[in-house]
Scaffold this motif. Sequence first.
Motif, PDB file in Angstrom:
ATOM      1  N   HIS A   1     -15.389   6.889   2.315  1.00 42.57           N
ATOM      2  CA  HIS A   1     -14.055   6.856   1.713  1.00 42.57           C
ATOM      3  C   HIS A   1     -13.071   7.692   2.538  1.00 42.57           C
ATOM      4  O   HIS A   1     -11.939   7.253   2.789  1.00 42.57           O
ATOM      5  CB  HIS A   1     -14.113   7.374   0.268  1.00 42.57           C
TER       6      HIS A   1
ATOM      7  N   ASN B   1      -5.196   2.939  -6.019  1.00 37.82           N
ATOM      8  CA  ASN B   1      -6.293   1.995  -6.288  1.00 37.82           C
ATOM      9  C   ASN B   1      -7.556   2.383  -5.524  1.00 37.82           C
ATOM     10  O   ASN B   1      -8.668   2.308  -6.066  1.00 37.82           O
ATOM     11  CB  ASN B   1      -5.877   0.565  -5.931  1.00 37.82           C
TER      12      ASN B   1
ATOM     13  N   PHE C   1      -9.181   5.303  -7.343  1.00 35.90           N
ATOM     14  CA  PHE C   1      -9.902   4.879  -8.543  1.00 35.90           C
ATOM     15  C   PHE C   1     -11.195   4.155  -8.188  1.00 35.90           C
ATOM     16  O   PHE C   1     -12.237   4.367  -8.823  1.00 35.90           O
ATOM     17  CB  PHE C   1      -9.022   3.985  -9.425  1.00 35.90           C
ATOM     18  N   ASP C   2     -11.137   3.289  -7.154  1.00 31.35           N
ATOM     19  CA  ASP C   2     -12.357   2.604  -6.713  1.00 31.35           C
ATOM     20  C   ASP C   2     -13.401   3.621  -6.238  1.00 31.35           C
ATOM     21  O   ASP C   2     -14.593   3.498  -6.553  1.00 31.35           O
ATOM     22  CB  ASP C   2     -12.044   1.607  -5.590  1.00 31.35           C
ATOM     23  N   TYR C   3     -12.954   4.603  -5.484  1.00 29.32           N
ATOM     24  CA  TYR C   3     -13.865   5.650  -4.991  1.00 29.32           C
ATOM     25  C   TYR C   3     -14.496   6.415  -6.150  1.00 29.32           C
ATOM     26  O   TYR C   3     -15.701   6.649  -6.165  1.00 29.32           O
ATOM     27  CB  TYR C   3     -13.095   6.599  -4.057  1.00 29.32           C
ATOM     28  N   MET C   4     -13.668   6.807  -7.131  1.00 31.65           N
ATOM     29  CA  MET C   4     -14.197   7.562  -8.275  1.00 31.65           C
ATOM     30  C   MET C   4     -15.198   6.725  -9.063  1.00 31.65           C
ATOM     31  O   MET C   4     -16.237   7.231  -9.510  1.00 31.65           O
ATOM     32  CB  MET C   4     -13.051   8.030  -9.188  1.00 31.65           C
ATOM     33  N   GLY C   5     -14.900   5.433  -9.222  1.00 35.37           N
ATOM     34  CA  GLY C   5     -15.835   4.544  -9.924  1.00 35.37           C
ATOM     35  C   GLY C   5     -17.159   4.439  -9.182  1.00 35.37           C
ATOM     36  O   GLY C   5     -18.243   4.491  -9.793  1.00 35.37           O
ATOM     37  N   ALA C   6     -17.079   4.291  -7.867  1.00 34.92           N
ATOM     38  CA  ALA C   6     -18.304   4.193  -7.064  1.00 34.92           C
ATOM     39  C   ALA C   6     -19.056   5.516  -7.076  1.00 34.92           C
ATOM     40  O   ALA C   6     -20.297   5.548  -7.130  1.00 34.92           O
ATOM     41  CB  ALA C   6     -17.961   3.789  -5.629  1.00 34.92           C
TER      42      ALA C   6
ATOM     43  N   PHE D   1     -19.081   7.810  -9.461  1.00 36.23           N
ATOM     44  CA  PHE D   1     -19.759   7.989 -10.756  1.00 36.23           C
ATOM     45  C   PHE D   1     -20.978   7.074 -10.882  1.00 36.23           C
ATOM     46  O   PHE D   1     -21.908   7.377 -11.628  1.00 36.23           O
ATOM     47  CB  PHE D   1     -18.794   7.725 -11.919  1.00 36.23           C
ATOM     48  N   GLY D   2     -21.007   5.994 -10.123  1.00 36.78           N
ATOM     49  CA  GLY D   2     -22.152   5.084 -10.155  1.00 36.78           C
ATOM     50  C   GLY D   2     -23.239   5.447  -9.151  1.00 36.78           C
ATOM     51  O   GLY D   2     -24.278   4.784  -9.094  1.00 36.78           O
TER      52      GLY D   2
END
Length: 169
Positions: A127, A102, A105-110, A112-113
């Motif tokens: 991270h 989790n 995934f949170d890191y990858m989402g952040a 990409f943003g």
Amino acid sequence: MVDATPITPSPKKAAKAATSAFEAAMPKFEMPKFDMSAGVEVPAVVREMAEKSVQNARDTYEKFKANAEETTDLLEDTYSTASRGLTEYNTVALESLRTNVNAAFDYMGALFGAKSVSEAVELSTGHMRKQFDVLSSQAKELSTLAQKVAADTAEPIKASVEKTIKKSA
């Protein structure tokens, strides 16, 4: 005059006839019968040795049976303790895995943003620092749990060995 040709009997009939002739010619042979209970007395020493041997065999069997039952109980206790401990360890390990996935995934989402490279570097650094702390904590927890499982599993074995040593002394 009629020629008479001899008729040869079949092998079975010939064997049967030969056996009958042999049995008729030979007297019957019977084994002599001895009545051991009437005239033979077993010496008291031999009887006593036999009784002691039987009693020793019974005692040895009882000890072996008791030891086998104790060992079986020990193995059952050890197995159930180890099974419970491994279940607990696997549950904690899976929870750690879920937390780490989790977080990734949170890191990858952040990431990409992120609007700039400096923001991406800052997210990565944060991270990494956070994951290092989390992984250290998880490793410590798993290590403590593994030591607890090993100690709990070894406890019945240790108690059994101590009991055996006390019996021997």
